[in-house]
Design an enzyme around this catalytic site. Structure first.
Site, mmCIF file in Angstrom:
data_model
loop_
_atom_site.group_PDB
_atom_site.id
_atom_site.type_symbol
_atom_site.label_atom_id
_atom_site.label_comp_id
_atom_site.label_asym_id
_atom_site.label_seq_id
_atom_site.Cartn_x
_atom_site.Cartn_y
_atom_site.Cartn_z
ATOM 1 N N GLY A 21 0.824 -1.208 0.000
ATOM 2 C CA GLY A 21 0.000 0.000 0.000
ATOM 3 C C GLY A 21 0.853 1.252 0.000
ATOM 4 O O GLY A 21 0.552 2.227 0.696
ATOM 5 N N ALA A 22 1.915 1.240 -0.816
ATOM 6 C CA ALA A 22 2.919 2.304 -0.754
ATOM 7 C C ALA A 22 2.657 3.463 -1.699
ATOM 8 O O ALA A 22 3.413 4.434 -1.689
ATOM 9 C CB ALA A 22 4.296 1.711 -1.050
ATOM 10 N N SER A 23 1.626 3.407 -2.498
ATOM 11 C CA SER A 23 1.485 4.385 -3.574
ATOM 12 C C SER A 23 0.884 5.715 -3.147
ATOM 13 O O SER A 23 0.876 6.670 -3.925
ATOM 14 C CB SER A 23 0.658 3.790 -4.716
ATOM 15 N N ASN A 71 -2.954 -6.847 -5.577
ATOM 16 C CA ASN A 71 -4.048 -6.762 -4.612
ATOM 17 C C ASN A 71 -3.630 -7.496 -3.353
ATOM 18 O O ASN A 71 -3.334 -8.687 -3.375
ATOM 19 C CB ASN A 71 -5.308 -7.395 -5.215
ATOM 20 N N VAL A 72 -3.600 -6.790 -2.227
ATOM 21 C CA VAL A 72 -3.130 -7.376 -0.977
ATOM 22 C C VAL A 72 -3.989 -8.552 -0.535
ATOM 23 O O VAL A 72 -3.540 -9.405 0.237
ATOM 24 C CB VAL A 72 -3.079 -6.287 0.120
ATOM 25 N N ASN A 98 1.065 -2.354 5.298
ATOM 26 C CA ASN A 98 0.317 -1.107 5.428
ATOM 27 C C ASN A 98 -1.000 -1.106 4.658
ATOM 28 O O ASN A 98 -1.928 -0.385 5.021
ATOM 29 C CB ASN A 98 1.207 0.046 4.932
ATOM 30 N N TYR A 164 -14.273 -1.480 9.885
ATOM 31 C CA TYR A 164 -12.866 -1.080 9.893
ATOM 32 C C TYR A 164 -12.246 -1.341 11.263
ATOM 33 O O TYR A 164 -11.157 -1.916 11.372
ATOM 34 C CB TYR A 164 -12.765 0.392 9.524
ATOM 35 N N ALA A 166 -13.186 -3.423 13.619
ATOM 36 C CA ALA A 166 -13.077 -4.861 13.879
ATOM 37 C C ALA A 166 -11.908 -5.470 13.124
ATOM 38 O O ALA A 166 -11.165 -6.308 13.655
ATOM 39 C CB ALA A 166 -14.386 -5.553 13.495
ATOM 40 N N LYS A 168 -9.156 -3.954 12.153
ATOM 41 C CA LYS A 168 -7.897 -3.484 12.712
ATOM 42 C C LYS A 168 -7.566 -4.186 14.031
ATOM 43 O O LYS A 168 -6.392 -4.444 14.338
ATOM 44 C CB LYS A 168 -7.923 -1.968 12.899
#
Length: 262
Positions: A21-23, A71-72, A98, A164, A166, A168
């Site tokens: 998720g570095a972009s 896609n993660v 991330n 979100y 839950a 995390k």
């Protein structure tokens, strides 16, 4: 002095670190800072055009890197990414998990299965797939540093953030389990709960979400948002270094004291 030890290195020069998720946002700030501190990077992002823009930035900064769209939530893609990184650099020293998708703020009564699936597929499941993918290489090396991303709203139960929050908290739970299981191999696993980043500030036409942010910063000790590169990345760098070799399974609030609002 008899029995003295060399101090642990707090840097990461020459280390190979994967940032998912570095972009944009926090991930972009992490990549820029870690790279400028001497890390060799593998950066991922779901949108090729954004990843290409980041890659161009890293090139301008002279940062050695590998950019891989993906896609993660795709477990096989995570395994393939780790393979590519190891083939390119010959090692994997660190992972910053991330990446995670987001859904609009909504009350619990309106949450649907698709909302839960998206948040859990890209959050705890995506984090686990990335962790599993790098594990064999770190285990063989006898050393590894993994940093996951949690959120203060997971602990506070922020209204409207049910799926979100839950997801995390599930990430934090996986972090503790991995820290317990993998410490014997020299692998540390810690979670960072960052402040929000400016790119996530809601627009004026989203009043419900805007109200949440306004309330958040009205009582924030520093009265400001966290900057990904200057505020959030340095503690992550520490957790990736040998100076953090005896810290695992922990959660770090990198939020300018925001958690004290409660």
């Amino acid at each position: 002095m008899n029995g003295a030890h060399e101090p642990a290195d707090a840097g990461i020069r020459g280390h190979v670190v994967i940032v998912t998720g570095a972009s944009r946002g926090i991930g972009r700030g992490l990549a820029r800072h870690l790279g400028q501190q001497g890390a060799r990077l593998a950066v991922t992002g779901r949108k090729p055009e954004r990843l290409a823009a980041l890659s161009a930035e890293l090139d301008e900064l002279g940062i050695e890197h590998l950019a891989v769209p993906g896609n993660v939530a795709d477990r096989e893609a995570a395994v393939d990414l780790a393979r590519q990184v190891h083939e390119r650099f010959g090692r994997i020293d660190g992972l910053v998990a991330n990446a995670q998708s987001f859904r609009p703020v909504m009350p619990l009564e309106d949450v649907r299965e698709s909302d839960m699936d998206l948040l859990f597929d890209t959050g705890p499941k995506g984090t686990l797939w990335a962790m599993q993918a790098v594990f064999p290489y770190m285990k063989e090396a006898g050393r590894g540093r993994i940093v996951t991303m949690g959120s203060a709203v997971g602990m506070s139960g922020g209204a409207g953030y049910g799926p979100y929050s839950a997801s995390k908290e599930a990430v934090r739970s996986l972090t503790r389990t991995a820290g317990r299981e993998w410490g014997q191999y020299g692998i540390t696993v810690n979670c960072v709960c960052p402040a929000s980043a400016a790119h996530r500030m809601p627009p004026a036409d989203d009043p419900e979400r805007r109200a949440v942010f306004d309330a958040m910063y009205a009582q924030h000790p520093m009265r400001r948002d966290g900057d990904p590169e200057r505020d959030i990345a340095p503690p992550v760098l520490f957790l990736l270094s040998d100076a953090a070799q005896y810290i695992t399974g922990e959660t770090f609030m990198v939020d300018g004291g925001g958690q004290m609002r409660a």
